[in-house]
Motif scaffolding. Structure first.
Motif, PDB file in Angstrom:
ATOM      1  N   MET A  44       4.582   9.053  -1.088  1.00  0.00           N
ATOM      2  CA  MET A  44       3.128   9.154  -1.001  1.00  0.00           C
ATOM      3  C   MET A  44       2.696  10.528  -1.502  1.00  0.00           C
ATOM      4  SD  MET A  44       1.954   6.302   0.278  1.00  0.00           S
ATOM      5  CE  MET A  44       0.378   6.553   1.043  1.00  0.00           C
ATOM      6  N   LEU A  45       1.697  10.538  -2.335  1.00  0.00           N
ATOM      7  CA  LEU A  45       1.188  11.775  -2.906  1.00  0.00           C
ATOM      8  C   LEU A  45      -0.186  12.056  -2.320  1.00  0.00           C
ATOM      9  CD1 LEU A  45       1.262  14.045  -5.095  1.00  0.00           C
ATOM     10  CD2 LEU A  45       0.205  12.388  -6.628  1.00  0.00           C
ATOM     11  N   MET A  46      -0.326  13.217  -1.678  1.00  0.00           N
ATOM     12  CA  MET A  46      -1.626  13.591  -1.114  1.00  0.00           C
ATOM     13  C   MET A  46      -2.538  14.031  -2.247  1.00  0.00           C
ATOM     14  SD  MET A  46      -2.425  16.201   1.947  1.00  0.00           S
ATOM     15  CE  MET A  46      -4.079  16.662   2.347  1.00  0.00           C
ATOM     16  N   LEU A  47      -3.755  13.512  -2.251  1.00  0.00           N
ATOM     17  CA  LEU A  47      -4.710  13.845  -3.298  1.00  0.00           C
ATOM     18  C   LEU A  47      -5.607  14.988  -2.842  1.00  0.00           C
ATOM     19  CD1 LEU A  47      -5.682  10.272  -4.490  1.00  0.00           C
ATOM     20  CD2 LEU A  47      -3.991  11.824  -5.445  1.00  0.00           C
ATOM     21  N   GLU A  48      -5.767  15.953  -3.695  1.00  0.00           N
ATOM     22  CA  GLU A  48      -6.562  17.146  -3.398  1.00  0.00           C
ATOM     23  C   GLU A  48      -7.883  17.100  -4.151  1.00  0.00           C
ATOM     24  OE1 GLU A  48      -5.421  19.738  -1.425  1.00  0.00           O
ATOM     25  OE2 GLU A  48      -3.481  18.807  -1.042  1.00  0.00           O
ATOM     26  N   GLU A  49      -8.753  18.040  -3.820  1.00  0.00           N
ATOM     27  CA  GLU A  49     -10.023  18.163  -4.548  1.00  0.00           C
ATOM     28  C   GLU A  49      -9.735  18.315  -6.037  1.00  0.00           C
ATOM     29  OE1 GLU A  49     -12.850  21.065  -3.196  1.00  0.00           O
ATOM     30  OE2 GLU A  49     -12.283  20.708  -1.120  1.00  0.00           O
ATOM     31  N   GLY A  50     -10.571  17.714  -6.838  1.00  0.00           N
ATOM     32  CA  GLY A  50     -10.390  17.803  -8.282  1.00  0.00           C
ATOM     33  C   GLY A  50      -9.769  16.541  -8.863  1.00  0.00           C
ATOM     34  N   ASP A  51      -8.974  15.815  -8.080  1.00  0.00           N
ATOM     35  CA  ASP A  51      -8.425  14.546  -8.544  1.00  0.00           C
ATOM     36  C   ASP A  51      -9.571  13.533  -8.590  1.00  0.00           C
ATOM     37  OD1 ASP A  51      -7.279  11.732  -7.891  1.00  0.00           O
ATOM     38  OD2 ASP A  51      -5.531  12.881  -8.592  1.00  0.00           O
ATOM     39  N   GLN A  52      -9.612  12.713  -9.632  1.00  0.00           N
ATOM     40  CA  GLN A  52     -10.724  11.764  -9.792  1.00  0.00           C
ATOM     41  C   GLN A  52     -10.842  10.791  -8.624  1.00  0.00           C
ATOM     42  OE1 GLN A  52      -9.503   9.744 -13.450  1.00  0.00           O
ATOM     43  NE2 GLN A  52      -9.173   7.866 -12.291  1.00  0.00           N
ATOM     44  N   TYR A  53      -9.705  10.334  -8.097  1.00  0.00           N
ATOM     45  CA  TYR A  53      -9.743   9.408  -6.959  1.00  0.00           C
ATOM     46  C   TYR A  53     -10.268  10.103  -5.710  1.00  0.00           C
ATOM     47  CZ  TYR A  53      -6.793   6.496  -9.940  1.00  0.00           C
ATOM     48  OH  TYR A  53      -6.296   5.755 -10.974  1.00  0.00           O
ATOM     49  N   HIS A  54      -9.855  11.345  -5.500  1.00  0.00           N
ATOM     50  CA  HIS A  54     -10.329  12.109  -4.341  1.00  0.00           C
ATOM     51  C   HIS A  54     -11.831  12.310  -4.434  1.00  0.00           C
ATOM     52  CE1 HIS A  54     -11.068  15.641  -1.792  1.00  0.00           C
ATOM     53  NE2 HIS A  54     -10.063  15.182  -1.065  1.00  0.00           N
ATOM     54  N   THR A  55     -12.313  12.663  -5.614  1.00  0.00           N
ATOM     55  CA  THR A  55     -13.745  12.891  -5.823  1.00  0.00           C
ATOM     56  C   THR A  55     -14.534  11.613  -5.556  1.00  0.00           C
ATOM     57  OG1 THR A  55     -13.232  14.582  -7.463  1.00  0.00           O
ATOM     58  CG2 THR A  55     -15.462  13.667  -7.500  1.00  0.00           C
ATOM     59  N   GLU A  56     -14.048  10.491  -6.083  1.00  0.00           N
ATOM     60  CA  GLU A  56     -14.729   9.211  -5.874  1.00  0.00           C
ATOM     61  C   GLU A  56     -14.746   8.846  -4.391  1.00  0.00           C
ATOM     62  OE1 GLU A  56     -14.087   4.471  -6.973  1.00  0.00           O
ATOM     63  OE2 GLU A  56     -12.873   5.973  -7.986  1.00  0.00           O
ATOM     64  N   PHE A  57     -13.622   8.999  -3.734  1.00  0.00           N
ATOM     65  CA  PHE A  57     -13.507   8.673  -2.312  1.00  0.00           C
ATOM     66  C   PHE A  57     -14.450   9.541  -1.482  1.00  0.00           C
ATOM     67  CE2 PHE A  57     -11.322   9.410   1.801  1.00  0.00           C
ATOM     68  CZ  PHE A  57     -11.308   8.113   2.282  1.00  0.00           C
ATOM     69  N   MET A  58     -14.420  10.844  -1.697  1.00  0.00           N
ATOM     70  CA  MET A  58     -15.260  11.759  -0.923  1.00  0.00           C
ATOM     71  C   MET A  58     -16.742  11.501  -1.173  1.00  0.00           C
ATOM     72  SD  MET A  58     -13.151  13.133   1.013  1.00  0.00           S
ATOM     73  CE  MET A  58     -14.199  14.274   1.885  1.00  0.00           C
ATOM     74  N   THR A  59     -17.101  11.118  -2.391  1.00  0.00           N
ATOM     75  CA  THR A  59     -18.497  10.801  -2.685  1.00  0.00           C
ATOM     76  C   THR A  59     -18.953   9.597  -1.867  1.00  0.00           C
ATOM     77  OG1 THR A  59     -18.289  11.674  -4.924  1.00  0.00           O
ATOM     78  CG2 THR A  59     -20.122  10.161  -4.523  1.00  0.00           C
TER      79      THR A  59
END
Length: 143
Positions: A44-59
């Motif tokens: 499992m890879l933790m996604l950080e700020e700046g990753d497109q999936y992280h940005t979409e999820f946080m939005t």
């Protein structure tokens, strides 16, 4: 009579040796199973700020929960108490993960919560699946 006592001692020693051998085999099996868990966990890879999936999820999450969504660091700074944490996994896309998480957050109605987003490559379909660790907090100081 001494033969009977000696026979009982031999049987007792044999049973003890077999029990120790079985215990050693069980410990080896547990150690092997634990080593497999470590391998699974590291996939499992933790996604950080700046990753497109992280940005979409946080939005998506921020739109619905902006008042109670915080970071782990903010929770520590505010001296919040962890009340619950749970994991969501194997969701095929960010929207599905967001919906599942939203349903749980709505039902639990925590004072605050934080989220860590994870991504894992799914070899079966050649795509990614998403997961999250959600931690709920309560503010016992300012209640």
């Amino acid at each position: 009579m001494n033969k009977i006592i000696m026979g009982a001692v031999v049987v007792s020693v044999s049973l003890s040796a077999m029990a120790q051998e079985n215990e050693a085999i069980e410990q080896a099996q547990v150690a092997e199973a634990m080593s497999e868990l470590v391998v699974v966990e590291t996939s499992m890879l933790m996604l950080e700020e700046g990753d497109q999936y992280h940005t979409e999820f946080m939005t998506l999450i921020t739109t619905e929960f902006s008042e109670i969504l915080i970071t782990n660091e903010q929770a520590k700074d505010l001296s919040l108490v962890k009340t619950k944490h749970f994991y969501l996994s194997a969701e095929p896309n960010i929207a599905t993960l967001t919906q599942v998480m939203s349903n749980i957050i709505d039902a639990d109605n925590p004072t605050y919560f934080s989220v860590s987003l994870f991504r894992e490559y799914n070899r079966n379909n050649g795509g990614y699946q998403f997961g999250a660790k959600v931690t709920e907090y309560e503010d016992l100081v300012n209640k």
